[in-house]
Design an enzyme around this catalytic site. Structure first.
Site, PDB file in Angstrom:
ATOM      1  CE  LYS B  78     -39.933  -3.641 -32.727  1.00  0.00           C
ATOM      2  NZ  LYS B  78     -40.595  -4.026 -31.459  1.00  0.00           N
ATOM      3  CB  SER B 159     -44.233  -2.322 -31.626  1.00  0.00           C
ATOM      4  OG  SER B 159     -43.202  -3.080 -31.023  1.00  0.00           O
ATOM      5  CB  SER B 183     -44.069  -5.582 -29.327  1.00  0.00           C
ATOM      6  OG  SER B 183     -44.797  -4.416 -29.065  1.00  0.00           O
TER       7      SER B 183
END
Lengths: 95, 493
Positions: B78, B159, B183
Protein backbone atom coordinates in the site's frame (compact mmCIF):
# COMPACT_ATOMS: atom_id res chain seq x y z
CA UNK A 1 -24.31 23.76 17.25
CA UNK A 2 -24.36 24.97 13.69
CA UNK A 3 -21.40 26.48 11.88
CA UNK A 4 -21.74 29.83 10.15
CA UNK A 5 -19.55 31.29 7.43
CA UNK A 6 -17.32 33.15 9.89
CA UNK A 7 -16.62 29.91 11.77
CA UNK A 8 -15.76 28.08 8.54
CA UNK A 9 -13.28 30.83 7.70
CA UNK A 10 -11.84 30.70 11.22
CA UNK A 11 -11.26 26.94 11.27
CA UNK A 12 -9.85 27.01 7.74
CA UNK A 13 -7.44 29.65 8.93
CA UNK A 14 -6.54 27.61 12.03
CA UNK A 15 -5.94 24.61 9.73
CA UNK A 16 -3.87 26.77 7.37
CA UNK A 17 -5.95 25.77 4.34
CA UNK A 18 -6.89 28.53 1.94
CA UNK A 19 -10.62 28.46 1.26
CA UNK A 20 -11.99 30.61 -1.55
CA UNK A 21 -15.08 32.70 -0.86
CA UNK A 22 -17.22 30.69 -3.29
CA UNK A 23 -16.35 27.44 -1.42
CA UNK A 24 -17.53 28.60 2.00
CA UNK A 25 -21.25 27.93 1.61
CA UNK A 26 -20.74 24.40 0.32
CA UNK A 27 -18.26 23.56 3.09
CA UNK A 28 -20.67 25.03 5.60
CA UNK A 29 -23.42 22.66 4.47
CA UNK A 30 -21.15 19.61 4.37
CA UNK A 31 -19.64 20.21 7.78
CA UNK A 32 -23.02 20.99 9.36
CA UNK A 33 -24.36 17.76 7.87
CA UNK A 34 -21.59 15.77 9.52
CA UNK A 35 -21.78 17.61 12.84
CA UNK A 36 -25.56 17.23 12.87
CA UNK A 37 -25.17 13.49 12.45
CA UNK A 38 -22.61 13.42 15.27
CA UNK A 39 -25.14 15.09 17.60
CA UNK A 40 -26.59 11.59 18.20
CA UNK A 41 -23.82 11.18 20.76
CA UNK A 42 -25.71 13.57 23.04
CA UNK A 43 -27.95 10.59 23.88
CA UNK A 44 -25.09 8.72 25.54
CA UNK A 45 -24.66 9.08 29.27
CA UNK A 46 -20.95 9.35 30.02
CA UNK A 47 -21.23 10.39 33.66
CA UNK A 48 -18.23 9.10 35.59
CA UNK A 49 -16.56 7.55 32.50
CA UNK A 50 -12.81 8.08 32.15
CA UNK A 51 -11.80 9.09 28.60
CA UNK A 52 -9.85 6.51 26.58
CA UNK A 53 -7.00 8.08 24.64
CA UNK A 54 -5.87 5.03 22.72
CA UNK A 55 -6.38 1.37 22.14
CA UNK A 56 -2.95 0.32 23.41
CA UNK A 57 -3.73 -0.91 26.87
CA UNK A 58 -0.18 -0.66 28.14
CA UNK A 59 2.18 1.51 30.09
CA UNK A 60 4.43 3.69 27.97
CA UNK A 61 8.00 2.43 27.95
CA UNK A 62 10.76 4.74 29.17
CA UNK A 63 13.92 5.16 27.16
CA UNK A 64 17.30 6.73 27.77
CA UNK A 65 17.33 10.44 26.90
CA UNK A 66 20.26 10.21 24.52
CA UNK A 67 20.91 11.01 20.85
CA UNK A 68 20.61 7.82 18.80
CA UNK A 69 20.15 9.16 15.30
CA UNK A 70 21.07 11.98 12.96
CA UNK A 71 24.11 13.42 11.28
CA UNK A 72 22.92 13.05 7.68
CA UNK A 73 21.70 16.43 6.40
CA UNK A 74 21.80 15.30 2.76
CA UNK A 75 19.30 12.52 3.46
CA UNK A 76 17.05 14.89 5.42
CA UNK A 77 17.14 17.52 2.69
CA UNK A 78 16.64 15.24 -0.32
CA UNK A 79 12.90 15.96 -0.35
CA UNK A 80 13.09 19.68 0.40
CA UNK A 81 11.04 21.75 -2.08
CA UNK A 82 13.73 24.42 -1.73
CA UNK A 83 17.05 24.52 0.11
CA UNK A 84 19.96 26.83 0.66
CA UNK A 85 23.06 24.92 1.71
CA UNK A 86 22.13 22.62 4.58
CA UNK A 87 18.92 24.52 5.33
CA UNK A 88 15.28 24.39 4.28
CA UNK A 89 14.43 27.61 2.49
CA UNK A 90 11.12 29.49 3.00
CA UNK A 91 9.88 32.97 2.03
CA UNK A 92 11.29 35.74 4.18
CA UNK A 93 9.65 35.72 7.64
CA UNK A 94 11.23 38.76 9.30
CA UNK A 95 11.42 42.06 7.45
CA UNK B 1 -2.31 -23.70 -13.43
CA UNK B 2 -0.66 -20.34 -13.98
CA UNK B 3 1.98 -19.07 -11.53
CA UNK B 4 -0.22 -16.09 -10.72
CA UNK B 5 -2.96 -18.40 -9.41
CA UNK B 6 -0.79 -20.01 -6.74
CA UNK B 7 -1.26 -19.39 -3.06
CA UNK B 8 1.76 -18.23 -1.07
CA UNK B 9 1.90 -21.65 0.61
CA UNK B 10 1.95 -23.42 -2.76
CA UNK B 11 4.50 -20.99 -4.22
CA UNK B 12 6.75 -21.49 -1.21
CA UNK B 13 6.69 -25.25 -1.79
CA UNK B 14 7.24 -24.82 -5.54
CA UNK B 15 10.24 -22.55 -4.97
CA UNK B 16 11.74 -25.01 -2.50
CA UNK B 17 11.25 -27.92 -4.92
CA UNK B 18 12.75 -25.82 -7.79
CA UNK B 19 9.59 -26.28 -9.89
CA UNK B 20 10.04 -22.63 -10.90
CA UNK B 21 12.35 -19.80 -9.91
CA UNK B 22 11.62 -16.63 -7.98
CA UNK B 23 12.38 -14.69 -11.16
CA UNK B 24 9.74 -16.78 -13.02
CA UNK B 25 7.24 -16.01 -10.29
CA UNK B 26 7.98 -12.28 -10.22
CA UNK B 27 8.00 -11.98 -14.02
CA UNK B 28 4.59 -13.70 -14.22
CA UNK B 29 3.19 -11.06 -11.89
CA UNK B 30 4.93 -8.16 -13.63
CA UNK B 31 3.44 -9.33 -16.93
CA UNK B 32 0.01 -9.52 -15.33
CA UNK B 33 0.44 -5.97 -14.02
CA UNK B 34 1.52 -4.77 -17.46
CA UNK B 35 -1.59 -6.31 -19.00
CA UNK B 36 -4.20 -5.35 -16.40
CA UNK B 37 -2.98 -2.36 -14.42
CA UNK B 38 -3.81 0.18 -17.15
CA UNK B 39 -7.43 -0.83 -16.62
CA UNK B 40 -7.55 -1.59 -12.87
CA UNK B 41 -5.20 1.20 -11.72
CA UNK B 42 -4.32 -0.92 -8.68
CA UNK B 43 -0.71 0.29 -8.62
CA UNK B 44 0.43 3.90 -8.49
CA UNK B 45 4.07 2.91 -8.96
CA UNK B 46 5.40 -0.36 -10.40
CA UNK B 47 9.00 -1.04 -9.36
CA UNK B 48 9.88 -3.45 -12.14
CA UNK B 49 13.69 -3.37 -11.96
CA UNK B 50 13.80 -3.53 -8.16
CA UNK B 51 11.41 -6.48 -8.16
CA UNK B 52 13.53 -8.44 -10.63
CA UNK B 53 16.68 -7.67 -8.60
CA UNK B 54 15.03 -8.86 -5.43
CA UNK B 55 13.82 -12.03 -7.18
CA UNK B 56 17.40 -12.76 -8.31
CA UNK B 57 18.57 -12.35 -4.72
CA UNK B 58 15.81 -14.77 -3.68
CA UNK B 59 16.93 -17.31 -6.28
CA UNK B 60 20.51 -17.07 -5.00
CA UNK B 61 19.28 -17.65 -1.45
CA UNK B 62 17.16 -20.62 -2.55
CA UNK B 63 20.13 -22.08 -4.45
CA UNK B 64 22.12 -21.84 -1.22
CA UNK B 65 19.33 -23.71 0.58
CA UNK B 66 18.16 -20.64 2.48
CA UNK B 67 14.41 -20.14 2.43
CA UNK B 68 12.73 -17.71 4.78
CA UNK B 69 8.99 -17.22 5.32
CA UNK B 70 8.51 -15.17 2.13
CA UNK B 71 11.61 -15.75 0.02
CA UNK B 72 10.73 -14.83 -3.57
CA UNK B 73 7.04 -14.09 -2.86
CA UNK B 74 5.84 -11.07 -4.91
CA UNK B 75 3.73 -8.59 -2.93
CA UNK B 76 1.96 -5.26 -3.42
CA UNK B 77 2.66 -2.57 -0.82
CA UNK B 78 0.00 0.00 0.00
CA UNK B 79 1.40 3.39 -0.96
CA UNK B 80 1.12 4.51 2.64
CA UNK B 81 4.20 2.51 3.73
CA UNK B 82 7.44 4.40 3.25
CA UNK B 83 9.78 2.43 1.01
CA UNK B 84 13.39 3.58 0.79
CA UNK B 85 14.13 5.04 -2.63
CA UNK B 86 10.63 4.32 -4.00
CA UNK B 87 8.13 7.17 -4.25
CA UNK B 88 5.46 7.09 -1.54
CA UNK B 89 2.43 9.27 -2.26
CA UNK B 90 -0.26 8.29 0.31
CA UNK B 91 -2.60 8.76 -2.66
CA UNK B 92 -2.17 12.52 -2.30
CA UNK B 93 -0.92 15.22 -4.60
CA UNK B 94 0.85 16.79 -1.63
CA UNK B 95 3.24 13.81 -1.40
CA UNK B 96 3.56 13.45 -5.17
CA UNK B 97 7.30 14.19 -5.23
CA UNK B 98 8.13 12.33 -1.98
CA UNK B 99 10.81 9.61 -2.09
CA UNK B 100 11.43 8.33 1.45
CA UNK B 101 15.05 8.00 2.53
CA UNK B 102 14.01 5.22 4.94
CA UNK B 103 12.03 1.98 5.03
CA UNK B 104 8.97 1.43 7.26
CA UNK B 105 9.38 -1.26 9.92
CA UNK B 106 6.64 -3.47 8.48
CA UNK B 107 8.11 -3.44 4.95
CA UNK B 108 11.63 -3.89 6.37
CA UNK B 109 10.36 -7.01 8.16
CA UNK B 110 8.91 -8.35 4.89
CA UNK B 111 12.19 -7.65 3.09
CA UNK B 112 14.12 -9.38 5.88
CA UNK B 113 11.97 -12.45 5.20
CA UNK B 114 12.78 -12.42 1.49
CA UNK B 115 9.64 -10.81 -0.02
CA UNK B 116 9.71 -9.17 -3.45
CA UNK B 117 7.89 -5.81 -3.76
CA UNK B 118 6.18 -5.35 -7.11
CA UNK B 119 5.16 -1.77 -6.47
CA UNK B 120 3.04 0.65 -4.52
CA UNK B 121 -0.71 0.08 -4.42
CA UNK B 122 -3.34 2.76 -4.91
CA UNK B 123 -5.45 3.96 -1.99
CA UNK B 124 -7.87 6.66 -0.91
CA UNK B 125 -5.99 9.89 -0.22
CA UNK B 126 -4.27 9.55 3.17
CA UNK B 127 -6.37 6.37 3.63
CA UNK B 128 -9.53 8.47 4.03
CA UNK B 129 -12.31 6.76 2.13
CA UNK B 130 -14.24 3.56 1.58
CA UNK B 131 -14.16 3.34 -2.22
CA UNK B 132 -10.68 4.37 -3.41
CA UNK B 133 -12.42 7.26 -5.18
CA UNK B 134 -10.52 9.94 -3.24
CA UNK B 135 -7.08 8.96 -4.60
CA UNK B 136 -5.29 11.77 -6.43
CA UNK B 137 -3.99 9.05 -8.78
CA UNK B 138 -7.39 7.99 -10.07
CA UNK B 139 -9.93 5.40 -8.92
CA UNK B 140 -9.33 1.63 -8.82
CA UNK B 141 -11.63 -0.79 -10.60
CA UNK B 142 -12.89 -3.80 -8.66
CA UNK B 143 -12.00 -6.92 -10.71
CA UNK B 144 -15.41 -8.41 -9.80
CA UNK B 145 -18.47 -7.71 -11.98
CA UNK B 146 -22.19 -7.85 -11.36
CA UNK B 147 -23.33 -10.80 -13.40
CA UNK B 148 -26.48 -8.96 -14.52
CA UNK B 149 -24.54 -5.88 -15.53
CA UNK B 150 -20.95 -6.47 -16.60
CA UNK B 151 -20.61 -2.87 -17.77
CA UNK B 152 -20.99 -1.31 -14.30
CA UNK B 153 -17.61 -0.40 -12.85
CA UNK B 154 -17.58 -1.34 -9.17
CA UNK B 155 -15.35 0.12 -6.47
CA UNK B 156 -12.87 -2.18 -4.72
CA UNK B 157 -13.65 -0.61 -1.35
CA UNK B 158 -11.18 1.46 0.54
CA UNK B 159 -9.01 2.77 1.65
CA UNK B 160 -6.70 -0.13 0.70
CA UNK B 161 -8.50 -0.56 -2.65
CA UNK B 162 -5.41 -0.99 -4.82
CA UNK B 163 -4.00 -3.67 -2.51
CA UNK B 164 -7.28 -5.59 -2.62
CA UNK B 165 -7.77 -5.27 -6.39
CA UNK B 166 -4.16 -6.36 -7.03
CA UNK B 167 -4.46 -9.54 -4.96
CA UNK B 168 -7.94 -10.38 -6.28
CA UNK B 169 -6.88 -9.93 -9.94
CA UNK B 170 -3.74 -12.04 -9.36
CA UNK B 171 -1.36 -9.12 -9.88
CA UNK B 172 0.24 -9.94 -6.50
CA UNK B 173 0.19 -12.95 -4.17
CA UNK B 174 -0.50 -10.81 -1.12
CA UNK B 175 -0.41 -7.20 -0.04
CA UNK B 176 -0.02 -4.89 2.88
CA UNK B 177 -2.83 -2.60 3.90
CA UNK B 178 -3.73 -0.35 6.79
CA UNK B 179 -7.02 -0.33 8.64
CA UNK B 180 -8.15 2.77 10.56
CA UNK B 181 -11.91 2.18 10.41
CA UNK B 182 -12.22 -0.86 8.13
CA UNK B 183 -9.73 -0.06 5.37
CA UNK B 184 -8.45 -3.66 5.15
CA UNK B 185 -11.60 -5.62 6.03
CA UNK B 186 -14.08 -3.71 3.85
CA UNK B 187 -12.01 -3.96 0.61
CA UNK B 188 -11.21 -7.60 1.46
CA UNK B 189 -14.95 -8.26 1.66
CA UNK B 190 -15.65 -6.33 -1.57
CA UNK B 191 -12.91 -8.22 -3.47
CA UNK B 192 -13.39 -11.76 -2.12
CA UNK B 193 -10.18 -11.83 -0.06
CA UNK B 194 -8.99 -12.48 3.44
CA UNK B 195 -8.01 -9.25 5.21
CA UNK B 196 -6.65 -9.05 8.73
CA UNK B 197 -6.51 -6.11 11.09
CA UNK B 198 -4.39 -7.35 13.99
CA UNK B 199 -4.42 -6.06 17.56
CA UNK B 200 -3.35 -2.44 18.00
CA UNK B 201 0.38 -2.56 18.74
CA UNK B 202 0.99 -5.87 16.93
CA UNK B 203 2.42 -4.25 13.78
CA UNK B 204 4.63 -1.19 14.04
CA UNK B 205 3.32 2.08 12.62
CA UNK B 206 6.85 3.46 12.18
CA UNK B 207 7.28 4.65 8.62
CA UNK B 208 3.56 4.35 7.82
CA UNK B 209 2.12 7.72 6.76
CA UNK B 210 -0.10 8.62 9.73
CA UNK B 211 -3.85 9.17 9.43
CA UNK B 212 -5.26 8.67 12.97
CA UNK B 213 -2.48 7.31 15.14
CA UNK B 214 -4.60 5.68 17.85
CA UNK B 215 -6.68 3.86 15.21
CA UNK B 216 -4.18 3.02 12.42
CA UNK B 217 -3.39 -0.70 12.12
CA UNK B 218 -1.11 -2.21 9.42
CA UNK B 219 -2.19 -5.70 8.30
CA UNK B 220 -2.19 -8.15 5.38
CA UNK B 221 -4.39 -9.14 2.41
CA UNK B 222 -4.21 -12.62 0.90
CA UNK B 223 -6.37 -15.12 -0.99
CA UNK B 224 -6.36 -17.67 1.86
CA UNK B 225 -6.41 -17.51 5.64
CA UNK B 226 -3.13 -19.40 5.90
CA UNK B 227 -1.41 -17.01 3.46
CA UNK B 228 -2.61 -14.04 5.52
CA UNK B 229 -1.25 -15.71 8.66
CA UNK B 230 2.18 -16.10 7.02
CA UNK B 231 2.19 -12.43 6.01
CA UNK B 232 1.13 -11.20 9.44
CA UNK B 233 3.78 -13.36 11.08
CA UNK B 234 6.40 -11.52 9.07
CA UNK B 235 4.92 -8.02 9.44
CA UNK B 236 4.38 -8.21 13.21
CA UNK B 237 6.82 -7.72 16.06
CA UNK B 238 7.98 -5.23 18.66
CA UNK B 239 9.55 -2.03 17.41
CA UNK B 240 11.12 0.43 19.86
CA UNK B 241 10.66 3.20 17.28
CA UNK B 242 6.87 3.06 17.70
CA UNK B 243 5.98 3.91 21.31
CA UNK B 244 2.67 2.04 20.96
CA UNK B 245 4.27 -1.12 19.56
CA UNK B 246 3.61 -4.01 21.94
CA UNK B 247 6.54 -5.88 23.39
CA UNK B 248 4.91 -9.29 23.13
CA UNK B 249 6.08 -12.43 21.36
CA UNK B 250 4.72 -13.14 17.86
CA UNK B 251 3.07 -16.57 17.96
CA UNK B 252 2.97 -19.05 15.07
CA UNK B 253 -0.14 -17.69 13.29
CA UNK B 254 0.13 -20.25 10.49
CA UNK B 255 -0.04 -23.12 12.99
CA UNK B 256 -3.09 -21.51 14.61
CA UNK B 257 -5.03 -21.89 11.33
CA UNK B 258 -5.15 -25.66 11.90
CA UNK B 259 -6.43 -25.52 15.48
CA UNK B 260 -10.10 -25.92 14.67
CA UNK B 261 -12.97 -24.43 16.66
CA UNK B 262 -14.06 -27.39 18.76
CA UNK B 263 -15.15 -26.16 22.16
CA UNK B 264 -14.84 -22.46 21.28
CA UNK B 265 -17.63 -20.10 22.26
CA UNK B 266 -18.62 -17.75 19.43
CA UNK B 267 -20.58 -14.62 20.32
CA UNK B 268 -23.26 -13.07 18.11
CA UNK B 269 -23.68 -9.38 18.93
CA UNK B 270 -27.36 -8.59 18.53
CA UNK B 271 -26.66 -4.90 17.85
CA UNK B 272 -25.07 -5.79 14.51
CA UNK B 273 -28.48 -6.93 13.26
CA UNK B 274 -29.31 -3.56 11.76
CA UNK B 275 -32.61 -2.61 10.16
CA UNK B 276 -32.35 -2.70 6.43
CA UNK B 277 -29.57 -5.28 6.34
CA UNK B 278 -29.96 -7.18 3.06
CA UNK B 279 -31.57 -10.58 3.62
CA UNK B 280 -28.72 -12.38 1.87
CA UNK B 281 -26.16 -10.93 4.29
CA UNK B 282 -28.32 -11.97 7.23
CA UNK B 283 -28.65 -15.45 5.70
CA UNK B 284 -24.91 -15.75 5.15
CA UNK B 285 -24.28 -14.73 8.74
CA UNK B 286 -26.62 -17.51 9.98
CA UNK B 287 -24.90 -19.93 7.60
CA UNK B 288 -21.53 -18.94 9.09
CA UNK B 289 -22.81 -19.61 12.59
CA UNK B 290 -24.15 -23.01 11.46
CA UNK B 291 -20.78 -23.91 9.96
CA UNK B 292 -19.03 -23.08 13.22
CA UNK B 293 -21.60 -25.10 15.19
CA UNK B 294 -21.06 -28.06 12.90
CA UNK B 295 -17.30 -27.73 13.46
CA UNK B 296 -17.84 -28.05 17.20
CA UNK B 297 -18.20 -24.46 18.40
CA UNK B 298 -20.93 -23.20 20.66
CA UNK B 299 -22.82 -20.09 19.52
CA UNK B 300 -24.07 -17.66 22.15
CA UNK B 301 -25.82 -14.29 22.00
CA UNK B 302 -23.91 -11.32 23.35
CA UNK B 303 -24.56 -7.61 23.59
CA UNK B 304 -22.31 -4.71 22.57
CA UNK B 305 -24.71 -1.94 23.62
CA UNK B 306 -22.71 1.02 22.29
CA UNK B 307 -22.22 -0.35 18.77
CA UNK B 308 -24.54 2.19 17.15
CA UNK B 309 -22.45 5.07 18.49
CA UNK B 310 -19.16 3.71 17.15
CA UNK B 311 -19.31 5.46 13.81
CA UNK B 312 -20.11 8.95 15.12
CA UNK B 313 -17.42 8.52 17.78
CA UNK B 314 -14.98 7.53 15.09
CA UNK B 315 -15.85 10.61 13.02
CA UNK B 316 -14.72 12.79 15.90
CA UNK B 317 -11.61 10.89 16.98
CA UNK B 318 -10.23 10.12 13.50
CA UNK B 319 -10.53 13.65 12.03
CA UNK B 320 -9.16 15.15 15.26
CA UNK B 321 -6.05 12.98 15.06
CA UNK B 322 -5.82 13.52 11.29
CA UNK B 323 -5.93 17.31 11.62
CA UNK B 324 -2.98 17.09 13.98
CA UNK B 325 -1.02 14.48 11.96
CA UNK B 326 -1.51 16.26 8.64
CA UNK B 327 -0.26 19.57 10.04
CA UNK B 328 3.21 18.43 8.93
CA UNK B 329 2.37 18.93 5.24
CA UNK B 330 3.34 22.55 5.01
CA UNK B 331 5.44 22.71 1.84
CA UNK B 332 8.67 23.27 3.76
CA UNK B 333 10.52 20.02 4.43
CA UNK B 334 9.09 17.60 1.86
CA UNK B 335 6.26 17.21 -0.60
CA UNK B 336 4.69 19.70 -2.95
CA UNK B 337 4.86 23.47 -2.42
CA UNK B 338 2.62 26.20 -3.78
CA UNK B 339 2.37 29.95 -3.33
CA UNK B 340 4.89 31.89 -1.35
CA UNK B 341 4.14 35.61 -0.94
CA UNK B 342 4.93 34.99 2.69
CA UNK B 343 5.13 31.94 4.95
CA UNK B 344 1.43 31.90 5.79
CA UNK B 345 0.49 32.17 2.14
CA UNK B 346 2.87 29.31 1.38
CA UNK B 347 1.21 27.07 4.01
CA UNK B 348 -2.34 27.95 2.99
CA UNK B 349 -1.86 27.59 -0.75
CA UNK B 350 0.27 24.44 -0.46
CA UNK B 351 -2.43 22.77 1.63
CA UNK B 352 -5.36 24.05 -0.46
CA UNK B 353 -3.66 22.83 -3.62
CA UNK B 354 -2.29 19.57 -2.16
CA UNK B 355 -5.28 18.09 -0.31
CA UNK B 356 -8.40 16.72 -2.01
CA UNK B 357 -11.97 17.50 -0.83
CA UNK B 358 -12.39 14.55 1.58
CA UNK B 359 -9.05 15.18 3.30
CA UNK B 360 -9.84 18.88 3.57
CA UNK B 361 -13.27 18.09 5.02
CA UNK B 362 -11.76 15.86 7.69
CA UNK B 363 -9.00 18.30 8.61
CA UNK B 364 -11.60 21.04 9.05
CA UNK B 365 -13.88 18.82 11.18
CA UNK B 366 -10.87 17.76 13.25
CA UNK B 367 -9.69 21.33 13.69
CA UNK B 368 -13.17 22.36 14.80
CA UNK B 369 -13.69 19.57 17.37
CA UNK B 370 -10.28 20.31 18.90
CA UNK B 371 -10.71 24.09 18.92
CA UNK B 372 -11.12 26.13 22.09
CA UNK B 373 -14.63 25.86 23.52
CA UNK B 374 -15.58 22.69 21.62
CA UNK B 375 -12.96 20.23 22.84
CA UNK B 376 -15.03 18.94 25.79
CA UNK B 377 -18.30 18.77 23.86
CA UNK B 378 -16.83 16.73 21.03
CA UNK B 379 -13.39 15.25 21.53
CA UNK B 380 -13.52 14.50 25.26
CA UNK B 381 -17.03 13.14 24.93
CA UNK B 382 -15.93 10.88 22.06
CA UNK B 383 -13.03 9.56 24.13
CA UNK B 384 -15.45 8.67 26.90
CA UNK B 385 -17.75 6.82 24.50
CA UNK B 386 -14.68 5.08 23.14
CA UNK B 387 -14.05 3.82 26.69
CA UNK B 388 -17.62 2.46 26.79
CA UNK B 389 -17.12 0.71 23.44
CA UNK B 390 -13.95 -0.96 24.71
CA UNK B 391 -15.82 -1.99 27.85
CA UNK B 392 -18.54 -3.58 25.66
CA UNK B 393 -15.89 -5.82 24.09
CA UNK B 394 -14.17 -6.58 27.41
CA UNK B 395 -17.51 -7.62 28.93
CA UNK B 396 -18.47 -9.74 25.91
CA UNK B 397 -15.09 -11.48 25.84
CA UNK B 398 -15.53 -12.54 29.46
CA UNK B 399 -17.93 -15.16 28.11
CA UNK B 400 -16.85 -15.89 24.54
CA UNK B 401 -13.63 -16.57 22.59
CA UNK B 402 -14.53 -14.68 19.41
CA UNK B 403 -17.38 -12.80 17.74
CA UNK B 404 -18.89 -13.35 14.30
CA UNK B 405 -20.55 -10.53 12.35
CA UNK B 406 -20.97 -9.46 8.72
CA UNK B 407 -18.03 -7.35 7.51
CA UNK B 408 -20.03 -4.78 5.56
CA UNK B 409 -23.69 -3.78 5.21
CA UNK B 410 -23.57 -4.43 1.43
CA UNK B 411 -21.51 -5.94 -1.37
CA UNK B 412 -19.32 -3.73 -3.58
CA UNK B 413 -21.17 -0.73 -5.03
CA UNK B 414 -20.67 1.04 -8.33
CA UNK B 415 -18.77 4.25 -8.94
CA UNK B 416 -21.08 7.15 -8.28
CA UNK B 417 -23.19 5.28 -5.71
CA UNK B 418 -22.99 6.54 -2.10
CA UNK B 419 -21.12 9.59 -3.31
CA UNK B 420 -23.72 12.35 -3.00
CA UNK B 421 -23.42 12.50 0.78
CA UNK B 422 -20.26 11.89 2.86
CA UNK B 423 -22.26 10.19 5.63
CA UNK B 424 -23.61 7.53 3.24
CA UNK B 425 -20.01 6.60 2.47
CA UNK B 426 -19.11 6.60 6.16
CA UNK B 427 -21.91 4.06 6.86
CA UNK B 428 -19.85 1.43 5.03
CA UNK B 429 -17.68 1.18 8.12
CA UNK B 430 -20.55 0.56 10.54
CA UNK B 431 -19.47 -2.99 11.43
CA UNK B 432 -15.71 -2.51 11.20
CA UNK B 433 -15.11 0.72 13.16
CA UNK B 434 -15.78 -0.68 16.67
CA UNK B 435 -12.76 -3.03 16.45
CA UNK B 436 -10.53 -0.04 15.62
CA UNK B 437 -11.85 1.98 18.55
CA UNK B 438 -11.25 -0.99 20.88
CA UNK B 439 -7.98 -2.10 19.24
CA UNK B 440 -9.09 -5.76 19.11
CA UNK B 441 -8.03 -8.04 16.22
CA UNK B 442 -10.50 -8.76 13.42
CA UNK B 443 -10.46 -10.48 10.03
CA UNK B 444 -12.77 -10.61 7.04
CA UNK B 445 -13.17 -13.99 5.34
CA UNK B 446 -14.92 -14.48 1.97
CA UNK B 447 -17.74 -16.96 2.44
CA UNK B 448 -20.25 -16.47 -0.36
CA UNK B 449 -21.73 -14.48 -3.23
CA UNK B 450 -24.76 -12.22 -3.35
CA UNK B 451 -27.49 -12.45 -5.99
CA UNK B 452 -25.32 -10.32 -8.30
CA UNK B 453 -22.44 -12.76 -8.00
CA UNK B 454 -20.40 -10.41 -5.81
CA UNK B 455 -18.35 -11.63 -2.86
CA UNK B 456 -19.47 -11.15 0.73
CA UNK B 457 -17.33 -11.53 3.83
CA UNK B 458 -17.90 -12.37 7.44
CA UNK B 459 -15.93 -10.70 10.20
CA UNK B 460 -14.26 -12.61 13.04
CA UNK B 461 -13.33 -10.42 16.03
CA UNK B 462 -11.02 -11.70 18.76
CA UNK B 463 -9.57 -10.76 22.13
CA UNK B 464 -6.55 -8.43 22.29
CA UNK B 465 -3.41 -10.28 21.14
CA UNK B 466 -5.40 -13.43 20.41
CA UNK B 467 -5.10 -13.35 16.62
CA UNK B 468 -4.54 -17.12 16.88
CA UNK B 469 -8.22 -17.70 17.68
CA UNK B 470 -9.19 -15.26 14.89
CA UNK B 471 -7.12 -17.36 12.46
CA UNK B 472 -8.56 -20.63 13.81
CA UNK B 473 -12.15 -19.42 13.37
CA UNK B 474 -11.40 -17.82 10.00
CA UNK B 475 -9.81 -21.04 8.71
CA UNK B 476 -12.82 -23.05 9.87
CA UNK B 477 -15.17 -20.70 8.00
CA UNK B 478 -12.96 -20.81 4.93
CA UNK B 479 -12.97 -24.59 4.94
CA UNK B 480 -16.73 -24.86 5.38
CA UNK B 481 -17.51 -22.16 2.80
CA UNK B 482 -15.18 -23.57 0.15
CA UNK B 483 -15.21 -20.16 -1.53
CA UNK B 484 -13.84 -20.75 -5.03
CA UNK B 485 -15.48 -18.05 -7.15
CA UNK B 486 -13.12 -15.95 -9.29
CA UNK B 487 -13.27 -12.31 -10.31
CA UNK B 488 -14.03 -11.54 -13.97
CA UNK B 489 -10.87 -9.52 -14.51
CA UNK B 490 -7.80 -11.50 -13.54
CA UNK B 491 -4.46 -12.62 -14.85
CA UNK B 492 -4.88 -15.67 -17.06
CA UNK B 493 -8.66 -15.19 -16.94
Amino acid sequence: MSLDHATIRRIASLARIRVEEHEVENLCQELNGILGWIEQLNDVDVTGVEPLTGAANMAMAMREDIVTDGGYPEKILTNAPERIGDFFAVPKVVE
Amino acid sequence: MSLTDLTIVRARDGLRAKEFSAVDLTMAHLHAIEALNPRLNAFITVSHARAVDRARVADAALAAGEQRALTGIPLAIKDLFCTEGVRTTAGSKILGPFVPPYESTVTANLLRDGAVFLGKANLDEFAMGSSNMTSAYGPVENPWKRKQDETAVLVPGGSSGGSAAAVAARLAMGATGTDTGGSIRQPASFCGLVGVKPTYGRCSRWGVVAFASSLDHPGPFARTVRDSAILLGSMAGHDPRDSTSANVAVPDFEAACARGVKGLRIGVPKEYRSDGMPAEIEALWQQGLDWLRQAGAEVVDVSLPHTKHGLATYYIVAPAEASSNLARYDGVRFGARDGGEDLRDLYERTRAEGFGPEVRRRILIGTYVLSAGYYDAYYLKAQKIRALILKDFTDAFAGVDALLTPTTPSAAFARGENMDDPIKMYLNDLFTVPANLAGVPAASVPVGLDANGLPLGLQVIGKPFDEETVFAVSAALEQAAGFSALPTIRAGG
